[in-house]
Structures are given as C-alpha cells and as structure tokens.
Design a protein around this motif. Structure first.
Motif, PDB file in Angstrom:
ATOM      1  N   THR A  80      12.127  -2.111 -10.693  1.00  0.00           N
ATOM      2  CA  THR A  80      12.794  -1.751  -9.446  1.00  0.00           C
ATOM      3  C   THR A  80      14.216  -2.311  -9.408  1.00  0.00           C
ATOM      4  O   THR A  80      15.163  -1.608  -9.040  1.00  0.00           O
ATOM      5  CB  THR A  80      11.999  -2.277  -8.242  1.00  0.00           C
ATOM      6  N   ALA A  81      14.374  -3.564  -9.778  1.00  0.00           N
ATOM      7  CA  ALA A  81      15.697  -4.193  -9.753  1.00  0.00           C
ATOM      8  C   ALA A  81      16.654  -3.514 -10.731  1.00  0.00           C
ATOM      9  O   ALA A  81      17.805  -3.213 -10.387  1.00  0.00           O
ATOM     10  CB  ALA A  81      15.579  -5.675 -10.075  1.00  0.00           C
ATOM     11  N   ALA A  84      17.512  -0.029  -9.392  1.00  0.00           N
ATOM     12  CA  ALA A  84      18.454  -0.066  -8.264  1.00  0.00           C
ATOM     13  C   ALA A  84      19.865  -0.351  -8.755  1.00  0.00           C
ATOM     14  O   ALA A  84      20.833   0.274  -8.296  1.00  0.00           O
ATOM     15  CB  ALA A  84      18.017  -1.119  -7.255  1.00  0.00           C
ATOM     16  N   ALA A  97      21.409   3.918  -5.321  1.00  0.00           N
ATOM     17  CA  ALA A  97      20.605   2.711  -5.525  1.00  0.00           C
ATOM     18  C   ALA A  97      19.160   2.952  -5.135  1.00  0.00           C
ATOM     19  O   ALA A  97      18.236   2.485  -5.803  1.00  0.00           O
ATOM     20  CB  ALA A  97      21.192   1.547  -4.720  1.00  0.00           C
ATOM     21  N   ALA A 101      16.114   2.721  -7.610  1.00  0.00           N
ATOM     22  CA  ALA A 101      15.032   1.775  -7.333  1.00  0.00           C
ATOM     23  C   ALA A 101      13.679   2.478  -7.390  1.00  0.00           C
ATOM     24  O   ALA A 101      12.710   1.945  -7.935  1.00  0.00           O
ATOM     25  CB  ALA A 101      15.225   1.121  -5.967  1.00  0.00           C
TER      26      ALA A 101
END
Length: 175
Positions: A80-81, A84, A97, A101
C-alpha cells in the motif's frame, strides 16, 4: 464522489484476498513422538508439556498462525505504501495516490498470501524440530519415515558409482 466508487471495489477485493489468506494452522506439534521404553504415560505427558513450552519459547514465542498473519499484514502494508508513493509520483495528485494505494494493497495482499504460507510453514517446522529434539533428549522415541536400514555398510557399487578404469595410477599415499 468518483474516488469512493473506485475505492469500494478495491477494498472489497483486498478484503477478500486477506480473508483468503487466513488458514487454521496447528499450535501444537505436527509430528509423532512415542513414550520411551519403560517410561510411564504420566512422565511422557509431563515431558510433552515441558517440550511444547520449550519449542514455543525457542521459536520466539509465536505460533505458525501468528507468523503467517504478521507476514501477510506486513506485505499488504508495504504494498500500500509503495503503491501510494508511486501513484502520487505518477499522477501528481491525491487521486493518483489513492489509485496507487489501492493497486499496491491488491498486489501486496496477493504477495502476502504466499509469504504468509511460507512463514507459517517455516515457523511450524522450527517448532516441530525443537519439540522433537527436546522429547528425544528426555528419552522418548521419534519414529523416522521411510525404509531406513543401517544393518550393512553401503558400498560404492550399491549407489551406482563406477569403479576406476583399469590401469589408473594408485591413490596418493596417506600423509
């Protein structure tokens, strides 16, 4: 409003992937150990309880199920990081973003499923090995699989190693 329509299916798919990664793993040894010759069942049960605790502590105090969950969550969070960050860099705005993500969560969850399985297997194997070593050291029997026979020495011809060709020089003398 458009972001919400896109994120809802992404969230549902990610949730399904995470639930699909959940499995029930044993929190006990998955190997057989038999009481040692001449040992009572009470002695075996006491040693069993001690060796289970020994293996659990030696394994870092976590079960295979806990190791699998931790690995899956870590992979999803990292995905996810990274997604994003990549989405923000490519899209240049909050919408990019969010899309990144979501994609990162999906990919991280998919990868996390395999890492969770691998982590659980390794943790259970370490637990089983520590348990077997402890029970064996207490004098209990550990059955071995397969047809293992140690009654006669193994010869080179038995395992398919050809003899040296005729006329070859003798081996060097021992030092």
């Amino acid at each position: 409003m458009r972001d919400n329509k896109f994120l809802r299916p992404v969230g549902l798919i990610a949730g399904a992937l995470l639930l699909g990664a959940c499995t029930v793993l044993p929190t006990v040894p998955s190997v057989m150990v038999l009481p040692g010759t001449g040992q009572s069942l009470e002695s075996f049960r006491a040693d069993d309880a001690y060796c289970r605790e020994y293996a659990f502590v030696l394994n870092g105090g976590k079960t295979a199920d806990q190791a699998a969950r931790q690995s899956a969550v870590t992979s999803a969070a990292v995905g996810t990081a990274v997604g994003a960050a990549a989405g923000a860099a490519i899209g240049g705005n909050a919408q990019g973003a969010a899309v990144g993500a979501g994609a990162g969560l999906l990919m991280g969850s998919a990868v996390g499923t395999d890492t969770a399985r691998s982590s659980a297997y390794g943790t259970q194997r370490q637990y089983d090995n520590a348990y077997i070593q402890c029970m064996y050291s207490k004098g209990h029997r550990v059955p071995v699989p397969g047809n293992v026979s140690y009654s006669k020495p193994v010869k080179a011809a038995d395992v398919g190693i050809p003899p040296p060709p005729p006329g070859s020089p003798p081996p060097p003398p021992p030092r």
